[in-house]
Design a protein around this motif. Structure first.
Motif, PDB file in Angstrom:
ATOM      1  N   ARG A  78       4.168 -49.247  -9.287  1.00  0.00           N
ATOM      2  CA  ARG A  78       5.059 -48.849 -10.386  1.00  0.00           C
ATOM      3  C   ARG A  78       4.250 -48.454 -11.620  1.00  0.00           C
ATOM      4  O   ARG A  78       4.485 -47.415 -12.224  1.00  0.00           O
ATOM      5  CB  ARG A  78       6.016 -50.000 -10.701  1.00  0.00           C
ATOM      6  CG  ARG A  78       6.966 -49.737 -11.837  1.00  0.00           C
ATOM      7  CD  ARG A  78       7.823 -50.997 -12.091  1.00  0.00           C
ATOM      8  NE  ARG A  78       8.722 -50.780 -13.175  1.00  0.00           N
ATOM      9  CZ  ARG A  78       9.879 -50.152 -13.096  1.00  0.00           C
ATOM     10  NH1 ARG A  78      10.290 -49.667 -11.942  1.00  0.00           N
ATOM     11  NH2 ARG A  78      10.639 -49.986 -14.158  1.00  0.00           N
ATOM     12  N   PHE A  82       4.010 -44.626 -13.309  1.00  0.00           N
ATOM     13  CA  PHE A  82       4.369 -44.398 -14.710  1.00  0.00           C
ATOM     14  C   PHE A  82       3.178 -43.860 -15.503  1.00  0.00           C
ATOM     15  O   PHE A  82       3.333 -42.996 -16.355  1.00  0.00           O
ATOM     16  CB  PHE A  82       4.927 -45.673 -15.351  1.00  0.00           C
ATOM     17  CG  PHE A  82       6.404 -45.816 -15.153  1.00  0.00           C
ATOM     18  CD1 PHE A  82       7.301 -45.279 -16.067  1.00  0.00           C
ATOM     19  CD2 PHE A  82       6.908 -46.474 -14.036  1.00  0.00           C
ATOM     20  CE1 PHE A  82       8.665 -45.388 -15.880  1.00  0.00           C
ATOM     21  CE2 PHE A  82       8.272 -46.588 -13.842  1.00  0.00           C
ATOM     22  CZ  PHE A  82       9.155 -46.046 -14.759  1.00  0.00           C
ATOM     23  N   LEU A 124      11.698 -45.528  -7.798  1.00  0.00           N
ATOM     24  CA  LEU A 124      11.216 -45.116  -9.126  1.00  0.00           C
ATOM     25  C   LEU A 124      11.695 -43.729  -9.533  1.00  0.00           C
ATOM     26  O   LEU A 124      11.505 -43.327 -10.683  1.00  0.00           O
ATOM     27  CB  LEU A 124       9.681 -45.136  -9.151  1.00  0.00           C
ATOM     28  CG  LEU A 124       9.015 -46.465  -8.820  1.00  0.00           C
ATOM     29  CD1 LEU A 124       7.513 -46.285  -8.714  1.00  0.00           C
ATOM     30  CD2 LEU A 124       9.358 -47.500  -9.862  1.00  0.00           C
ATOM     31  N   ARG A 126      14.580 -42.148 -10.204  1.00  0.00           N
ATOM     32  CA  ARG A 126      15.489 -41.967 -11.344  1.00  0.00           C
ATOM     33  C   ARG A 126      14.792 -42.189 -12.680  1.00  0.00           C
ATOM     34  O   ARG A 126      14.973 -41.437 -13.632  1.00  0.00           O
ATOM     35  CB  ARG A 126      16.686 -42.902 -11.207  1.00  0.00           C
ATOM     36  CG  ARG A 126      17.993 -42.179 -11.457  1.00  0.00           C
ATOM     37  CD  ARG A 126      19.171 -43.038 -11.253  1.00  0.00           C
ATOM     38  NE  ARG A 126      19.269 -43.969 -12.383  1.00  0.00           N
ATOM     39  CZ  ARG A 126      20.008 -45.036 -12.396  1.00  0.00           C
ATOM     40  NH1 ARG A 126      20.709 -45.350 -11.348  1.00  0.00           N
ATOM     41  NH2 ARG A 126      20.052 -45.811 -13.446  1.00  0.00           N
ATOM     42  N   GLU A 127      13.973 -43.214 -12.743  1.00  0.00           N
ATOM     43  CA  GLU A 127      13.306 -43.548 -14.001  1.00  0.00           C
ATOM     44  C   GLU A 127      12.292 -42.488 -14.421  1.00  0.00           C
ATOM     45  O   GLU A 127      12.293 -42.042 -15.569  1.00  0.00           O
ATOM     46  CB  GLU A 127      12.610 -44.904 -13.887  1.00  0.00           C
ATOM     47  CG  GLU A 127      13.575 -46.065 -13.728  1.00  0.00           C
ATOM     48  CD  GLU A 127      12.842 -47.360 -13.473  1.00  0.00           C
ATOM     49  OE1 GLU A 127      12.300 -47.912 -14.448  1.00  0.00           O
ATOM     50  OE2 GLU A 127      12.801 -47.799 -12.311  1.00  0.00           O
ATOM     51  N   GLY A 130      13.931 -39.125 -15.207  1.00  0.00           N
ATOM     52  CA  GLY A 130      14.561 -39.238 -16.522  1.00  0.00           C
ATOM     53  C   GLY A 130      13.549 -39.158 -17.652  1.00  0.00           C
ATOM     54  O   GLY A 130      13.788 -38.544 -18.691  1.00  0.00           O
ATOM     55  N   MET A 131      12.386 -39.749 -17.429  1.00  0.00           N
ATOM     56  CA  MET A 131      11.307 -39.714 -18.406  1.00  0.00           C
ATOM     57  C   MET A 131      10.848 -38.262 -18.639  1.00  0.00           C
ATOM     58  O   MET A 131      10.643 -37.838 -19.781  1.00  0.00           O
ATOM     59  CB  MET A 131      10.153 -40.550 -17.842  1.00  0.00           C
ATOM     60  CG  MET A 131       9.035 -40.898 -18.739  1.00  0.00           C
ATOM     61  SD  MET A 131       7.992 -42.090 -17.815  1.00  0.00           S
ATOM     62  CE  MET A 131       6.407 -41.696 -18.480  1.00  0.00           C
TER      63      MET A 131
END
Length: 157
Positions: A78, A82, A124, A126-127, A130-131
């Motif tokens: 994760r 990111f 991961l 969607r996150e 979206g970012m």
């Protein structure tokens, strides 16, 4: 900031942007996408992050550049995803600003994210999408995220 071109070697950011402008000027009536994608690999107690910048002349080839950064070992998938996305957004923002100032803002900037609907990264999507979209860029995920999963991946090893 320095990037590497497979054909030109080490270039400053300005030199890379000159190469991009020159490539686009070579066939100005073609359609182009500017793609940013990152990938990483854990090796010898460190994580190697590669961020690739691809100028895709649609149906007629591409040129690419990449930036390599070493970071402390990151074990969490994760956290790596990111961080990869943040690196792509950082460089994408600088390139988009530079393109707007140079009159190249009609060329769409895409961020390719190394996540897909199959495998460990599916939770991961969607996150990180979206970012990216929240930052004003189009996001692509696997299998369409070749900027991250092919070009950047090639240089992580």
């Amino acid at each position: 900031m320095y990037l590497t071109s497979p054909t030109k070697g080490r270039l400053s950011f300005e030199e890379m942007m000159d190469e991009i402008r020159s490539y686009i000027a070579g066939l100005p009536n073609s359609q182009y996408k500017i793609i940013i994608g990152s990938d990483s690999q854990v090796m010898k107690g460190q994580t190697c992050f590669i961020t690739a910048v691809i100028v895709h002349r649609l149906s007629k080839g591409a040129r690419y550049f990449y930036r390599k950064r070493m970071h402390r070992k990151i074990k969490s998938l994760r956290q790596k995803i990111f961080f990869e996305t943040a690196l792509s957004l950082e460089l994408g923002g600088i390139i988009a600003k530079h393109c707007a100032e140079a009159g190249l803002d009609e060329h769409q900037v895409e961020i390719h994210i190394d996540v897909g609907s199959h495998g460990d990264t599916k939770d991961l999507i969607r996150e990180v999408v979206g970012m990216v979209t929240g930052s004003g860029f189009n996001a692509k995920i696997k299998p369409d995220a070749y900027g991250a999963s092919s070009v950047a991946d090639r240089h992580t090893k």
